[in-house]
Design a protein around this motif. Sequence first.
Motif, PDB file in Angstrom:
ATOM      1  N   PRO A  27    -111.240 128.897  92.396  1.00  0.00           N
ATOM      2  CA  PRO A  27    -111.885 128.937  91.071  1.00  0.00           C
ATOM      3  C   PRO A  27    -111.667 127.665  90.259  1.00  0.00           C
ATOM      4  O   PRO A  27    -112.426 127.372  89.343  1.00  0.00           O
ATOM      5  CB  PRO A  27    -111.229 130.143  90.384  1.00  0.00           C
ATOM      6  N   PHE A  94     -98.883 101.223 105.137  1.00  0.00           N
ATOM      7  CA  PHE A  94     -99.363 102.521 105.568  1.00  0.00           C
ATOM      8  C   PHE A  94    -100.860 102.399 105.858  1.00  0.00           C
ATOM      9  O   PHE A  94    -101.526 101.477 105.393  1.00  0.00           O
ATOM     10  CB  PHE A  94     -99.143 103.579 104.473  1.00  0.00           C
ATOM     11  N   TYR A  96    -104.849 104.391 106.236  1.00  0.00           N
ATOM     12  CA  TYR A  96    -105.697 105.205 105.357  1.00  0.00           C
ATOM     13  C   TYR A  96    -105.146 106.625 105.189  1.00  0.00           C
ATOM     14  O   TYR A  96    -105.135 107.180 104.093  1.00  0.00           O
ATOM     15  CB  TYR A  96    -107.121 105.291 105.910  1.00  0.00           C
ATOM     16  N   PHE A  97    -104.673 107.231 106.276  1.00  0.00           N
ATOM     17  CA  PHE A  97    -104.188 108.611 106.217  1.00  0.00           C
ATOM     18  C   PHE A  97    -103.022 108.749 105.253  1.00  0.00           C
ATOM     19  O   PHE A  97    -103.014 109.598 104.363  1.00  0.00           O
ATOM     20  CB  PHE A  97    -103.757 109.100 107.623  1.00  0.00           C
ATOM     21  N   GLY A  98    -102.007 107.896 105.448  1.00  0.00           N
ATOM     22  CA  GLY A  98    -100.824 107.978 104.593  1.00  0.00           C
ATOM     23  C   GLY A  98    -101.146 107.735 103.135  1.00  0.00           C
ATOM     24  O   GLY A  98    -100.689 108.463 102.246  1.00  0.00           O
ATOM     25  N   VAL A 143    -110.525 109.762 104.125  1.00  0.00           N
ATOM     26  CA  VAL A 143    -110.125 108.706 105.072  1.00  0.00           C
ATOM     27  C   VAL A 143    -111.341 108.201 105.840  1.00  0.00           C
ATOM     28  O   VAL A 143    -111.583 106.996 105.930  1.00  0.00           O
ATOM     29  CB  VAL A 143    -109.057 109.242 106.045  1.00  0.00           C
ATOM     30  N   GLU A 150    -116.380 100.230 105.028  1.00  0.00           N
ATOM     31  CA  GLU A 150    -115.985  98.862 105.406  1.00  0.00           C
ATOM     32  C   GLU A 150    -117.197  98.079 105.912  1.00  0.00           C
ATOM     33  O   GLU A 150    -117.407  96.931 105.516  1.00  0.00           O
ATOM     34  CB  GLU A 150    -114.887  98.908 106.481  1.00  0.00           C
TER      35      GLU A 150
ATOM     36  N   MET B   1    -108.797  97.866 107.819  1.00  0.00           N
ATOM     37  CA  MET B   1    -107.618  98.733 107.603  1.00  0.00           C
ATOM     38  C   MET B   1    -107.640  99.846 108.648  1.00  0.00           C
ATOM     39  O   MET B   1    -108.672 100.458 108.903  1.00  0.00           O
ATOM     40  CB  MET B   1    -107.668  99.311 106.193  1.00  0.00           C
ATOM     41  N   ASP B   2    -106.463 100.084 109.216  1.00  0.00           N
ATOM     42  CA  ASP B   2    -106.365 101.139 110.225  1.00  0.00           C
ATOM     43  C   ASP B   2    -106.481 102.521 109.596  1.00  0.00           C
ATOM     44  O   ASP B   2    -105.986 102.757 108.503  1.00  0.00           O
ATOM     45  CB  ASP B   2    -105.006 101.039 110.944  1.00  0.00           C
ATOM     46  N   ILE B   3    -107.128 103.427 110.332  1.00  0.00           N
ATOM     47  CA  ILE B   3    -107.211 104.808 109.850  1.00  0.00           C
ATOM     48  C   ILE B   3    -105.820 105.430 109.841  1.00  0.00           C
ATOM     49  O   ILE B   3    -105.435 106.139 108.916  1.00  0.00           O
ATOM     50  CB  ILE B   3    -108.179 105.628 110.724  1.00  0.00           C
ATOM     51  N   PHE B   4    -105.062 105.184 110.913  1.00  0.00           N
ATOM     52  CA  PHE B   4    -103.752 105.820 111.034  1.00  0.00           C
ATOM     53  C   PHE B   4    -102.734 104.804 111.538  1.00  0.00           C
ATOM     54  O   PHE B   4    -102.997 104.062 112.484  1.00  0.00           O
ATOM     55  CB  PHE B   4    -103.839 107.012 111.997  1.00  0.00           C
ATOM     56  N   ARG B   5    -101.578 104.800 110.889  1.00  0.00           N
ATOM     57  CA  ARG B   5    -100.462 103.988 111.365  1.00  0.00           C
ATOM     58  C   ARG B   5     -99.252 104.898 111.544  1.00  0.00           C
ATOM     59  O   ARG B   5     -99.160 105.953 110.889  1.00  0.00           O
ATOM     60  CB  ARG B   5    -100.129 102.862 110.382  1.00  0.00           C
ATOM     61  N   ARG B   7     -96.247 105.016 110.500  1.00  0.00           N
ATOM     62  CA  ARG B   7     -95.446 105.444 109.366  1.00  0.00           C
ATOM     63  C   ARG B   7     -96.167 106.474 108.491  1.00  0.00           C
ATOM     64  O   ARG B   7     -95.553 107.088 107.610  1.00  0.00           O
ATOM     65  CB  ARG B   7     -95.001 104.259 108.520  1.00  0.00           C
ATOM     66  N   ASP B   8     -97.475 106.691 108.719  1.00  0.00           N
ATOM     67  CA  ASP B   8     -98.201 107.727 107.966  1.00  0.00           C
ATOM     68  C   ASP B   8     -97.613 109.112 108.236  1.00  0.00           C
ATOM     69  O   ASP B   8     -97.769 110.027 107.418  1.00  0.00           O
ATOM     70  CB  ASP B   8     -99.684 107.733 108.359  1.00  0.00           C
ATOM     71  N   VAL B  11     -95.464 110.676 105.540  1.00  0.00           N
ATOM     72  CA  VAL B  11     -96.135 111.309 104.394  1.00  0.00           C
ATOM     73  C   VAL B  11     -96.435 112.771 104.718  1.00  0.00           C
ATOM     74  O   VAL B  11     -96.201 113.660 103.899  1.00  0.00           O
ATOM     75  CB  VAL B  11     -97.440 110.553 104.048  1.00  0.00           C
ATOM     76  N   PHE B  12     -96.949 113.025 105.922  1.00  0.00           N
ATOM     77  CA  PHE B  12     -97.212 114.403 106.348  1.00  0.00           C
ATOM     78  C   PHE B  12     -95.935 115.231 106.335  1.00  0.00           C
ATOM     79  O   PHE B  12     -95.922 116.382 105.894  1.00  0.00           O
ATOM     80  CB  PHE B  12     -97.811 114.418 107.761  1.00  0.00           C
ATOM     81  N   ILE B  15     -94.844 116.101 102.710  1.00  0.00           N
ATOM     82  CA  ILE B  15     -95.712 117.139 102.137  1.00  0.00           C
ATOM     83  C   ILE B  15     -95.389 118.489 102.774  1.00  0.00           C
ATOM     84  O   ILE B  15     -95.311 119.521 102.091  1.00  0.00           O
ATOM     85  CB  ILE B  15     -97.210 116.799 102.346  1.00  0.00           C
ATOM     86  N   LEU B  19     -94.049 121.892 100.839  1.00  0.00           N
ATOM     87  CA  LEU B  19     -94.762 123.166 100.916  1.00  0.00           C
ATOM     88  C   LEU B  19     -93.867 124.266 101.484  1.00  0.00           C
ATOM     89  O   LEU B  19     -93.872 125.402 101.003  1.00  0.00           O
ATOM     90  CB  LEU B  19     -96.030 123.011 101.764  1.00  0.00           C
ATOM     91  N   TRP B  22     -91.182 125.335  98.934  1.00  0.00           N
ATOM     92  CA  TRP B  22     -91.773 126.162  97.887  1.00  0.00           C
ATOM     93  C   TRP B  22     -92.011 127.565  98.403  1.00  0.00           C
ATOM     94  O   TRP B  22     -91.806 128.552  97.707  1.00  0.00           O
ATOM     95  CB  TRP B  22     -93.087 125.549  97.435  1.00  0.00           C
ATOM     96  N   ILE B  82    -113.100 128.989  83.772  1.00  0.00           N
ATOM     97  CA  ILE B  82    -112.330 128.980  85.022  1.00  0.00           C
ATOM     98  C   ILE B  82    -111.337 130.129  85.044  1.00  0.00           C
ATOM     99  O   ILE B  82    -111.107 130.764  86.078  1.00  0.00           O
ATOM    100  CB  ILE B  82    -111.610 127.627  85.190  1.00  0.00           C
TER     101      ILE B  82
END
Lengths: 157, 116
Positions: A27, A94, A96-98, A143, A150, B1-5, B7-8, B11-12, B15, B19, B22, B82
């Motif tokens: 919502p 880092f 794009y994902f990070g 991402v 680009e 720029m790379d999509i994934f490196r 060290r990413d 971050v996962f 997170i 989660l 919590w 809302i």
Amino acid sequence: MVALLGIMIAVSSSIYIVESFIPFPLPVGRWGFSNSVVLFFASFDFKGSLIIAAGKSLIGSLFTGRFMTPGFVMGFVGALGAAVVEWVMFRFKFGYFGASIAGSAVNNVLQMLVGAYFIKSGYIFSLLPLFLAVGSISAIGNVYLAKSYERFWREMK
Amino acid sequence: MDIFRKRDVFVFIIIAIVLLAWGFRSKSYSPGKVVVFVEGKVVMTITRPGEYPVFRNGRRITTVVFDGKRVRVVNSQCPLKICEKMGWVGPGGEIICVPNKLVVKFEGSTTDVLTW
């Protein structure tokens, strides 16, 4: 460069407006795909990413009738914060994902902070885990959108 | 720029930890008691089913409907409605309306207990 920035603000604003018509599963909240342009710019131009973040929030909110509402302020602060964090993430090598996931998380946290200030209550943070989870999904979509810009950017320049 | 490196992944992981942490918090709620906050202050405590208008600065901002087990708000004076779209919420759920600075929740306590 100014003209190119204007075009990217227009692209981001258009995405912002169009996605407001696409039903969101919760919502409250938005898809956030307009942040893909900010993500792309944060990978190489800090000032540009801030300008786009501010511009698409302002223009998008004007067209959707949310200008100067609490929701606009939350989104504006969140978008700027995300731009800063994404740029920092790229500076620390880092991908794009990070950067996108971190930017989305910071965006949501900042929006919750602003919302908590408005309602003068911390209970709004109970929604944070849900927004972190849903925001991560949008971040993954951003991402691939950012990567697709680009080639477009190379041709524009 | 790379999509994934590589060290990413950190971050996962961060997170996911947030989660999970919590999710492991233990909470208990009184299902028959609803508390209404406006601007951070308790304005109403509801224990009986019914419809209760909520006022702020002398103006009705919404009406809280309690059926004994669940609560929702109707006729809200906010632009996007809302809070109304949140529908019925039970113990553990909350209804938040930022324009009206309103929070509606079941009374309860949160205990930070990590279970293994």
